[in-house]
Design a protein around this motif. Structure first.
Motif, PDB file in Angstrom:
ATOM      1  N   LEU A 160      87.540  82.588  53.437  1.00 29.38           N
ATOM      2  CA  LEU A 160      86.998  81.359  53.954  1.00 29.38           C
ATOM      3  C   LEU A 160      86.715  80.305  52.806  1.00 29.38           C
ATOM      4  CD1 LEU A 160      84.459  82.485  56.916  1.00 29.38           C
ATOM      5  CD2 LEU A 160      86.504  80.845  57.186  1.00 29.38           C
ATOM      6  N   VAL A 161      86.069  80.871  51.700  1.00 26.85           N
ATOM      7  CA  VAL A 161      85.515  79.948  50.793  1.00 26.85           C
ATOM      8  C   VAL A 161      86.536  79.749  49.548  1.00 26.85           C
ATOM      9  CG1 VAL A 161      83.564  79.658  49.011  1.00 26.85           C
ATOM     10  CG2 VAL A 161      83.107  80.940  51.352  1.00 26.85           C
ATOM     11  N   ARG A 162      87.052  80.647  49.245  1.00 23.79           N
ATOM     12  CA  ARG A 162      88.176  80.566  48.061  1.00 23.79           C
ATOM     13  C   ARG A 162      87.542  79.976  46.796  1.00 23.79           C
ATOM     14  NH1 ARG A 162      92.887  82.499  49.599  1.00 23.79           N
ATOM     15  NH2 ARG A 162      93.420  82.439  51.807  1.00 23.79           N
ATOM     16  N   PRO A 163      86.319  80.570  46.371  1.00 23.82           N
ATOM     17  CA  PRO A 163      85.518  79.679  45.249  1.00 23.82           C
ATOM     18  C   PRO A 163      86.610  79.890  43.872  1.00 23.82           C
ATOM     19  CG  PRO A 163      84.939  82.000  45.616  1.00 23.82           C
ATOM     20  CD  PRO A 163      85.574  81.664  46.759  1.00 23.82           C
ATOM     21  N   VAL A 164      86.324  78.900  43.221  1.00 16.71           N
ATOM     22  CA  VAL A 164      86.992  78.696  41.792  1.00 16.71           C
ATOM     23  C   VAL A 164      86.299  79.476  40.698  1.00 16.71           C
ATOM     24  CG1 VAL A 164      88.381  76.655  42.679  1.00 16.71           C
ATOM     25  CG2 VAL A 164      86.147  76.484  41.285  1.00 16.71           C
ATOM     26  N   MET A 165      84.930  79.441  40.970  1.00 14.91           N
ATOM     27  CA  MET A 165      84.028  80.203  40.062  1.00 14.91           C
ATOM     28  C   MET A 165      82.966  80.745  40.682  1.00 14.91           C
ATOM     29  SD  MET A 165      82.378  78.431  36.682  1.00 14.91           S
ATOM     30  CE  MET A 165      84.134  78.142  35.930  1.00 14.91           C
ATOM     31  N   ALA A 166      82.371  81.831  40.138  1.00 14.82           N
ATOM     32  CA  ALA A 166      81.053  82.345  40.640  1.00 14.82           C
ATOM     33  C   ALA A 166      80.064  82.810  39.936  1.00 14.82           C
ATOM     34  CB  ALA A 166      81.614  83.526  41.827  1.00 14.82           C
ATOM     35  N   PHE A 167      78.568  82.398  40.010  1.00 16.62           N
ATOM     36  CA  PHE A 167      77.600  82.951  39.391  1.00 16.62           C
ATOM     37  C   PHE A 167      76.756  83.669  40.309  1.00 16.62           C
ATOM     38  CE2 PHE A 167      78.942  78.973  37.771  1.00 16.62           C
ATOM     39  CZ  PHE A 167      78.843  78.988  36.239  1.00 16.62           C
ATOM     40  N   PHE A 168      76.513  85.125  39.603  1.00 15.30           N
ATOM     41  CA  PHE A 168      75.432  85.814  40.430  1.00 15.30           C
ATOM     42  C   PHE A 168      74.260  85.991  39.508  1.00 15.30           C
ATOM     43  CE2 PHE A 168      78.981  86.460  42.994  1.00 15.30           C
ATOM     44  CZ  PHE A 168      78.920  87.815  43.703  1.00 15.30           C
ATOM     45  N   ILE A 169      72.971  85.661  40.157  1.00 17.37           N
ATOM     46  CA  ILE A 169      71.926  85.502  39.406  1.00 17.37           C
ATOM     47  C   ILE A 169      71.143  86.845  39.230  1.00 17.37           C
ATOM     48  CG2 ILE A 169      69.866  84.141  39.031  1.00 17.37           C
ATOM     49  CD1 ILE A 169      72.441  82.530  39.226  1.00 17.37           C
ATOM     50  N   LYS A 170      70.903  87.197  38.176  1.00 20.53           N
ATOM     51  CA  LYS A 170      70.100  88.335  37.481  1.00 20.53           C
ATOM     52  C   LYS A 170      70.611  89.646  38.126  1.00 20.53           C
ATOM     53  CE  LYS A 170      65.033  89.170  36.596  1.00 20.53           C
ATOM     54  NZ  LYS A 170      63.862  89.067  36.780  1.00 20.53           N
ATOM     55  N   TYR A 171      69.893  90.189  39.192  1.00 23.14           N
ATOM     56  CA  TYR A 171      70.243  91.751  39.633  1.00 23.14           C
ATOM     57  C   TYR A 171      71.424  91.735  40.866  1.00 23.14           C
ATOM     58  CZ  TYR A 171      66.067  92.820  36.992  1.00 23.14           C
ATOM     59  OH  TYR A 171      65.076  92.892  36.112  1.00 23.14           O
ATOM     60  N   GLU A 172      72.229  90.925  41.007  1.00 24.52           N
ATOM     61  CA  GLU A 172      73.322  91.188  41.901  1.00 24.52           C
ATOM     62  C   GLU A 172      74.709  91.868  41.437  1.00 24.52           C
ATOM     63  OE1 GLU A 172      72.347  89.896  45.307  1.00 24.52           O
ATOM     64  OE2 GLU A 172      70.842  90.668  44.069  1.00 24.52           O
ATOM     65  N   PHE A 173      74.794  92.785  41.968  1.00 22.23           N
ATOM     66  CA  PHE A 173      76.109  93.541  41.757  1.00 22.23           C
ATOM     67  C   PHE A 173      76.660  94.260  42.867  1.00 22.23           C
ATOM     68  CE2 PHE A 173      73.060  93.926  38.415  1.00 22.23           C
ATOM     69  CZ  PHE A 173      73.316  93.222  37.155  1.00 22.23           C
ATOM     70  N   TRP A 174      77.310  93.285  43.619  1.00 24.33           N
ATOM     71  CA  TRP A 174      77.860  93.744  44.799  1.00 24.33           C
ATOM     72  C   TRP A 174      79.345  94.121  44.717  1.00 24.33           C
ATOM     73  CZ3 TRP A 174      74.476  94.969  48.502  1.00 24.33           C
ATOM     74  CH2 TRP A 174      73.524  93.974  48.462  1.00 24.33           C
ATOM     75  N   TYR A 175      79.554  95.545  44.923  1.00 25.87           N
ATOM     76  CA  TYR A 175      80.926  95.887  44.628  1.00 25.87           C
ATOM     77  C   TYR A 175      82.183  95.500  45.150  1.00 25.87           C
ATOM     78  CZ  TYR A 175      83.742 100.100  43.433  1.00 25.87           C
ATOM     79  OH  TYR A 175      84.793 100.815  42.826  1.00 25.87           O
TER      80      TYR A 175
END
Length: 405
Positions: free
Chosen positions: A116-131
């Motif tokens: 749905l989103v098809r991001p061109v870039m992503a930022f995960f802040i601090k403790y986010e590690f979704w496999y």
């Protein structure tokens, strides 16, 4: 094993949502996220995705969001939260084009979300590690950055039995970590795309100070006497400082509790032995005559610290202290409880004399009596706190100087 654990967690959340209002909000929000995206995603636009677990992580990501938006208005911002304590407070934040919960990290949810989103870039802040999200992003060659992250030896990534799960870290394009320990730990498992930049929260609190707007009720309340501000307090914190200030008529007390519920507010009122008013139920004229002001709404604490002479940040007698930088940026001493060892900013404040740890009522009494009897001690500790914050700013600029859209 990871996906089995996620499905078991999903089942647990579904059951817990029947009994807990906060969990129910998260459960409903995650299920509604796909409808939000279907309605709001513009297929002709390019999205940069920021994910923050909760409110604290959002504040770390916010300087990046706002600076990136100014530099690249051609991109739209998607902001997701995991926790209701983040989403419910910032769901109307004007710096993002779409704000929603992040559906739980099942393979199907991750596929649907990213289609749905098809991001061109992503930022995960601090403790986010979704496999699952991270592996799909890597498969699609989408740059992914971990921002303001902190790693410790006791984390699962550095255990011999979790080598398989640790591979999730290889999905990141680059890590922008807070300290050298984090960089060395990552290097120990073969991850070298790492830069030590510090914590973006320092930039955020500096922005808050620069954009300060007066609060008439608090301004009227603070006139005439010195003010002690207790932010993000819990019951064990309140038992200590309320006991002390019930007999100090020469100081005024502002309490901004972490949990704003009628039961907790009533408990605070019962503990207080002095005239108290609630922020949403008073006027500047009434507040001026009160001894204690209770903040019964969200979103004001970072500005309220402006009116204080000494600050206390809660959580240190529980799972861990809250944001000490919001207070320190106003050049005043910051007191907090003993559970602060995992907070780099607290250690920095203690080292330079701007932060003071207490473990009991006796400790608190000793610190406050020194401050009451020696105004120079207050000024010295406050200056040290402010200088520490100033010295640690600049992480946002460093990150965006390397990240290119």
């Amino acid at each position: 094993m990871y996906n089995i654990a996620i499905y078991l967690y999903l089942l647990g959340v579904a059951v817990a949502s029947l009994f807990d209002k906060k969990v129910k909000k998260m459960w409903r929000g995650e299920r509604e996220a796909f409808e939000v995206l279907k309605q709001k995603v513009d297929p002709c636009s390019s999205y940069v995705w920021f994910h923050a677990a909760s409110l604290g992580e959002f504040e770390q990501g916010r300087p990046l969001i706002e600076r990136l938006r100014r530099r690249h208005p051609e991109y739209k911002i998607l902001l997701t939260f995991f926790s209701p304590s983040g989403y419910e407070v910032r769901k109307d934040y004007g710096g993002a084009d779409i704000i929603c919960y992040l559906p739980l990290d099942t393979p199907l949810n991750a596929i649907r979300f990213l289609r749905l989103v098809r991001p061109v870039m992503a930022f995960f802040i601090k403790y986010e590690f979704w496999y699952n999200y991270l592996h799909i992003l890597k498969h699609r060659h989408v740059p992914v950055y971990s921002v303001s992250s902190v790693f410790r030896p006791d984390q699962i990534f550095f255990r011999w039995y979790a080598r398989g799960y640790a591979k999730v870290l290889r999905c990141f394009t680059h890590f922008y970590v807070q300290n050298d320990v984090s960089r060395e730990l990552l290097a120990g498992i073969g991850i070298n795309e790492v830069t030590v930049v510090g914590d973006t929260r320092f930039d955020r609190v500096l922005n808050i100070r620069e954009q300060f707007k007066p609060l008439p009720v608090v301004e009227a309340f603070s006139e005439g006497r010195r003010v002690f501000v207790a932010g993000s307090s819990w019951a064990p914190d309140e038992d200590i400082f309320i006991r002390f200030f019930n007999s100090r008529t020469d100081w005024k007390l502002i309490i901004a509790p972490h949990v704003i519920g009628e039961d907790h507010l009533e408990q605070i009122m019962q503990k207080l032995g002095r005239r108290a008013v609630r922020y949403t139920r008073t006027t500047p004229e009434e507040a001026r005559e009160a001894d204690c002001l209770i903040i019964d709404c969200f979103g004001l604490l970072s500005s309220i610290y402006h009116y204080g002479d000494v600050a206390y940040v809660g959580g240190g007698f529980g799972v861990g202290i809250h944001n000490v930088l919001e207070a320190a940026v106003w050049n005043m001493p910051v007191i907090f409880g003993p559970n602060n060892g995992n907070f780099i900013e607290a250690q920095g404040l203690k080292s330079n004399g701007g932060g003071l740890e207490i473990a009991s009522y006796g400790d608190f009494e000793s610190v406050m009596n020194r401050f009451i009897n020696d105004e120079d001690a207050v000024a010295k500790a406050g200056t040290a706190a402010g200088q520490y914050v100033e010295s640690c700013t600049g992480a946002t600029k460093k990150i965006l100087s390397e990240v290119h859209l």
